[in-house]
Each structure stands twice: as C-alpha cells, then as structure tokens.
Write a protein that holds these residues in place. Structure first.
Motif, PDB file in Angstrom:
ATOM      1  N   LYS A   1       0.853  -1.187   0.000  1.00  0.00           N
ATOM      2  CA  LYS A   1       0.000   0.000   0.000  1.00  0.00           C
ATOM      3  C   LYS A   1       0.890   1.238   0.000  1.00  0.00           C
ATOM      4  O   LYS A   1       2.097   1.143   0.274  1.00  0.00           O
ATOM      5  N   PRO A   2       0.334   2.414  -0.301  1.00  0.00           N
ATOM      6  CA  PRO A   2       1.134   3.644  -0.243  1.00  0.00           C
ATOM      7  C   PRO A   2       1.728   3.862   1.144  1.00  0.00           C
ATOM      8  O   PRO A   2       1.071   3.659   2.158  1.00  0.00           O
ATOM      9  N   GLY A   3       2.983   4.245   1.184  1.00  0.00           N
ATOM     10  CA  GLY A   3       3.668   4.477   2.448  1.00  0.00           C
ATOM     11  C   GLY A   3       4.333   3.246   3.036  1.00  0.00           C
ATOM     12  O   GLY A   3       5.153   3.361   3.959  1.00  0.00           O
ATOM     13  N   HIS A   4       3.999   2.066   2.518  1.00  0.00           N
ATOM     14  CA  HIS A   4       4.533   0.819   3.073  1.00  0.00           C
ATOM     15  C   HIS A   4       6.049   0.722   2.884  1.00  0.00           C
ATOM     16  O   HIS A   4       6.762   0.160   3.731  1.00  0.00           O
ATOM     17  N   ALA A   5       6.561   1.283   1.775  1.00  0.00           N
ATOM     18  CA  ALA A   5       8.003   1.183   1.501  1.00  0.00           C
ATOM     19  C   ALA A   5       8.827   1.858   2.597  1.00  0.00           C
ATOM     20  O   ALA A   5       9.943   1.429   2.898  1.00  0.00           O
ATOM     21  N   THR A   6       8.282   2.910   3.204  1.00  0.00           N
ATOM     22  CA  THR A   6       9.006   3.591   4.283  1.00  0.00           C
ATOM     23  C   THR A   6       9.173   2.676   5.487  1.00  0.00           C
ATOM     24  O   THR A   6      10.268   2.576   6.067  1.00  0.00           O
ATOM     25  N   ALA A   7       8.104   1.991   5.871  1.00  0.00           N
ATOM     26  CA  ALA A   7       8.177   1.065   7.001  1.00  0.00           C
ATOM     27  C   ALA A   7       9.111  -0.100   6.697  1.00  0.00           C
ATOM     28  O   ALA A   7       9.897  -0.528   7.562  1.00  0.00           O
ATOM     29  N   LEU A   8       9.049  -0.613   5.473  1.00  0.00           N
ATOM     30  CA  LEU A   8       9.920  -1.720   5.085  1.00  0.00           C
ATOM     31  C   LEU A   8      11.387  -1.288   5.098  1.00  0.00           C
ATOM     32  O   LEU A   8      12.269  -2.053   5.512  1.00  0.00           O
ATOM     33  N   ALA A   9      11.662  -0.059   4.662  1.00  0.00           N
ATOM     34  CA  ALA A   9      13.038   0.437   4.658  1.00  0.00           C
ATOM     35  C   ALA A   9      13.567   0.597   6.076  1.00  0.00           C
ATOM     36  O   ALA A   9      14.732   0.268   6.362  1.00  0.00           O
ATOM     37  N   CYS A  10      12.728   1.114   6.979  1.00  0.00           N
ATOM     38  CA  CYS A  10      13.128   1.235   8.392  1.00  0.00           C
ATOM     39  C   CYS A  10      13.510  -0.120   8.968  1.00  0.00           C
ATOM     40  O   CYS A  10      14.532  -0.258   9.648  1.00  0.00           O
ATOM     41  N   ALA A  11      12.662  -1.118   8.695  1.00  0.00           N
ATOM     42  CA  ALA A  11      12.905  -2.466   9.219  1.00  0.00           C
ATOM     43  C   ALA A  11      14.175  -3.062   8.626  1.00  0.00           C
ATOM     44  O   ALA A  11      14.979  -3.683   9.342  1.00  0.00           O
ATOM     45  N   ALA A  12      14.384  -2.874   7.326  1.00  0.00           N
ATOM     46  CA  ALA A  12      15.571  -3.428   6.675  1.00  0.00           C
ATOM     47  C   ALA A  12      16.842  -2.787   7.213  1.00  0.00           C
ATOM     48  O   ALA A  12      17.849  -3.466   7.461  1.00  0.00           O
TER      49      ALA A  12
ATOM     50  N   ALA B   1      15.364   0.646  -3.824  1.00  0.00           N
ATOM     51  CA  ALA B   1      13.993   0.874  -4.265  1.00  0.00           C
ATOM     52  C   ALA B   1      13.845   0.397  -5.703  1.00  0.00           C
ATOM     53  O   ALA B   1      14.593   0.827  -6.585  1.00  0.00           O
ATOM     54  N   VAL B   2      12.875  -0.477  -5.934  1.00  0.00           N
ATOM     55  CA  VAL B   2      12.586  -0.972  -7.289  1.00  0.00           C
ATOM     56  C   VAL B   2      11.210  -0.428  -7.664  1.00  0.00           C
ATOM     57  O   VAL B   2      10.185  -0.933  -7.228  1.00  0.00           O
ATOM     58  N   GLY B   3      11.202   0.635  -8.457  1.00  0.00           N
ATOM     59  CA  GLY B   3       9.952   1.288  -8.822  1.00  0.00           C
ATOM     60  C   GLY B   3      10.255   2.635  -9.440  1.00  0.00           C
ATOM     61  O   GLY B   3      11.290   2.822 -10.078  1.00  0.00           O
ATOM     62  N   GLY B   4       9.354   3.600  -9.239  1.00  0.00           N
ATOM     63  CA  GLY B   4       9.543   4.933  -9.779  1.00  0.00           C
ATOM     64  C   GLY B   4       9.999   5.921  -8.730  1.00  0.00           C
ATOM     65  O   GLY B   4      10.483   5.543  -7.655  1.00  0.00           O
TER      66      GLY B   4
ATOM     67  N   ALA C   1      13.646   6.370   0.763  1.00  0.00           N
ATOM     68  CA  ALA C   1      14.542   7.384   1.311  1.00  0.00           C
ATOM     69  C   ALA C   1      14.058   7.886   2.664  1.00  0.00           C
ATOM     70  O   ALA C   1      14.849   8.080   3.593  1.00  0.00           O
ATOM     71  N   CYS C   2      12.737   8.073   2.796  1.00  0.00           N
ATOM     72  CA  CYS C   2      12.182   8.527   4.077  1.00  0.00           C
ATOM     73  C   CYS C   2      12.501   7.536   5.193  1.00  0.00           C
ATOM     74  O   CYS C   2      12.774   7.929   6.331  1.00  0.00           O
ATOM     75  N   GLY C   3      12.472   6.259   4.862  1.00  0.00           N
ATOM     76  CA  GLY C   3      12.757   5.242   5.867  1.00  0.00           C
ATOM     77  C   GLY C   3      14.227   5.123   6.224  1.00  0.00           C
ATOM     78  O   GLY C   3      14.570   4.530   7.254  1.00  0.00           O
ATOM     79  N   LEU C   4      15.101   5.680   5.378  1.00  0.00           N
ATOM     80  CA  LEU C   4      16.543   5.554   5.607  1.00  0.00           C
ATOM     81  C   LEU C   4      17.172   6.801   6.229  1.00  0.00           C
ATOM     82  O   LEU C   4      18.353   6.781   6.592  1.00  0.00           O
ATOM     83  N   MET C   5      16.406   7.870   6.346  1.00  0.00           N
ATOM     84  CA  MET C   5      16.949   9.098   6.941  1.00  0.00           C
ATOM     85  C   MET C   5      17.448   8.820   8.358  1.00  0.00           C
ATOM     86  O   MET C   5      16.798   8.123   9.145  1.00  0.00           O
ATOM     87  N   ASP C   6      18.616   9.335   8.655  1.00  0.00           N
ATOM     88  CA  ASP C   6      19.242   9.226   9.986  1.00  0.00           C
ATOM     89  C   ASP C   6      19.704   7.818  10.329  1.00  0.00           C
ATOM     90  O   ASP C   6      20.039   7.542  11.478  1.00  0.00           O
TER      91      ASP C   6
END
Length: 288
Positions: free
Chosen positions: A40-51, A62-65, A73-78
């Motif tokens: 769903k929209p926004g899910h990639a941020t949560a997945l990136a945080c977890a990874a 990120a595999v997409g647009g 990127a939002c999930g990887l900040m800091d």
C-alpha cells in the motif's frame, strides 16, 4: 546484505518483471539478497526502516519509480544506510539527475560497484522530497498524467498530460519569501528543485545539483493560456531559465503561501495554504 523493496504496482507490472531479472542476476553471481514487496502507499518507508535495522544491512534498494524511491529514502533518513535505485516506474526523473542508468541490470551493476555518496534532501513542512516540489501548471499536467499512466509508460503519459493541462490550466497566485525578501504574483510554475527533471524528463532546472547544498527556485510568471504552447518547446528542451519572465534563485530556505494551493512532491499531490521549505544538506547516502 542488500534488501530490495519492490513496488508491484510501478510501471504497470514492469517492476515485477524487473524483480525477476534482479533475482536471476544476483543468483547467477552468487550474491545473497532479500526481496520484499510493498502492499500500500507508504509501506516502503516502514519496510526500509525495518531493513535498515537488520544486522549486516549494506543498503536498501527501491525498485519502482520516483514515488518508491522517495518512500524508501524517508525510511533511511538518519540511519546511515545507503539508498539504491533500480528504475522500474513510469517517469524515473531523479535518476536522470544523478546518472543512474535507466536499464535495471546496469543500475544494479552501479550499486554493486560504487561506494555511496551523500545527496541533499528537501523538507517541506513535515514531509521530505528528493527531486522537485512546487505548484502551478505542472500540477495540472500531473493530474492528467496520472490517468494516462494506467495505460502507457515513459514520457508519453506526461505529453498527454501536457496537452490536456494547457486546456484546463488556471494561474496560481502565490506569495513567496526567499532570503527575507517577499514577493507576490500570479505564476505559471513555481518549482523548488533539488533535481533537474520532472514530468518524465522535462528539465525544469538544468543547473540544479543534488549535492551542492542549495535548492534551485524557479518561478515562471503567468502568461495567457493561448501563449503557453509557444513556450512548451523551450520548456521541453531545457530553455526555461532563459525565458525573460523566469526568475531563478539558489537558496536553502523558501516559504510559499497560497490559499488551497496544490503542491507536487516527487509526483504526489497535496493541498495546503503554506509550504515552508528547508534544505537538508548531505542528509542521505545514495549509490550513484
């Protein structure tokens, strides 16, 4: 280990075919990697945080647009974990600025061989963006582009949006403040650029660099609708900064105020009355 976050909706299924290519290439090389898909929209941020929190994580891809890259990127900040981008969406504008190849396997090769380097990130109120944000004609075009993306890829949806946007565009009245100086006017385009391109490859600011510590603010004054087609070729071929009615400034902070304005943020549209922009210099590591 690299984690690949795949947006299955990107590129009308192209991202899923890209995932298959990547899995096969990594297996051929004997490289271990993890793959997860967004739901769903926004899910990639949560997945990136977890990874990023996993021991041994060397990067999240990120595999997409542009939207998928933005969410990751939002999930990887800091986190100090670098971002990789495999283009598999419709527009893929940010990669054009940073020189990431458009072909997925070539982009993978870049990630595997290059060391990550810092890039700037923009903050608008409480949201982040990698590429370009702004209001005006481009948002009208984006509305029609999103509808066309359901059927075609590449720059074609944006050209369709461009033609339909001309017929339906209305000027935006804004008040903007840069370096303590406030101006007010009707605009055709007001863009805050970290990258150079938007709209599937339109060079809104050919001078922009995502690692120079500055935004590039591009303000194009409003013109009658009948005149817009005469300036479209110049816009498409990177001449917008040469228009006599274009203002271009480099800045680190800018505020835009307009009642009910619709803002484009890396291809996503939000509605607000006030947008405060601040540059976060070198805040993200990127394979480029």
């Amino acid at each position: 280990m690299l984690t690949f976050i795949v947006n299955p909706a990107a590129g009308n299924g192209y991202a899923l075919r890209t995932e298959t290519m990547l899995r096969e290439e990594l297996a051929r090389r004997g490289i271990e990697a993890a793959f997860v898909q967004t739901e769903k929209p926004g899910h990639a941020t949560a997945l990136a945080c977890a990874a990023a929190a996993e021991p041994g994580c060397t990067g999240v891809v990120a595999v997409g647009g542009d939207g998928t890259a933005y969410e990751v990127a939002c999930g990887l900040m800091d986190t100090q974990i670098p971002l990789g981008i495999i283009p598999a969406g419709t527009g893929n504008d940010f990669i054009k600025t940073v020189g990431i190849p458009n072909k997925p396997l070539q982009a993978l090769e870049l990630i595997l061989k290059n060391e990550p380097r810092p890039v700037d990130v923009g903050r608008m109120n409480d949201q982040l963006f990698l590429n370009v944000s702004g209001t005006g004609f481009d948002v009208t075009v984006l509305d029609y582009t999103l509808a066309a993306k359901k059927y075609v890829r590449g720059i074609l949806p944006y050209l369709i949006g461009l033609i339909r946007g001309i017929a339906h565009y209305k000027p935006v009245h804004i008040r903007f403040t840069v370096d303590g100086v406030t101006e007010e006017r009707d605009v055709l385009i007001c863009s805050i650029a970290n990258g150079r391109f938007f709209g599937g490859g339109i060079p809104i600011c050919p001078d922009a660099a995502p690692d120079d510590g500055y935004f590039d603010l591009v303000v194009v004054e409003n013109k009658p609708r009948w005149m817009i087609p005469f300036y479209i070729p110049g816009l498409l071929f990177g001449k917008v900064l040469t228009f006599p009615f274009t203002a271009h400034r480099r800045c680190k902070e800018v505020t835009i105020v307009s009642k009910g304005m619709r803002l484009n943020m890396d291809g996503e549209v939000s509605v607000m009355d006030r947008a405060e922009y601040r540059l976060l210099g070198g805040a993200l590591k990127l394979f480029w």
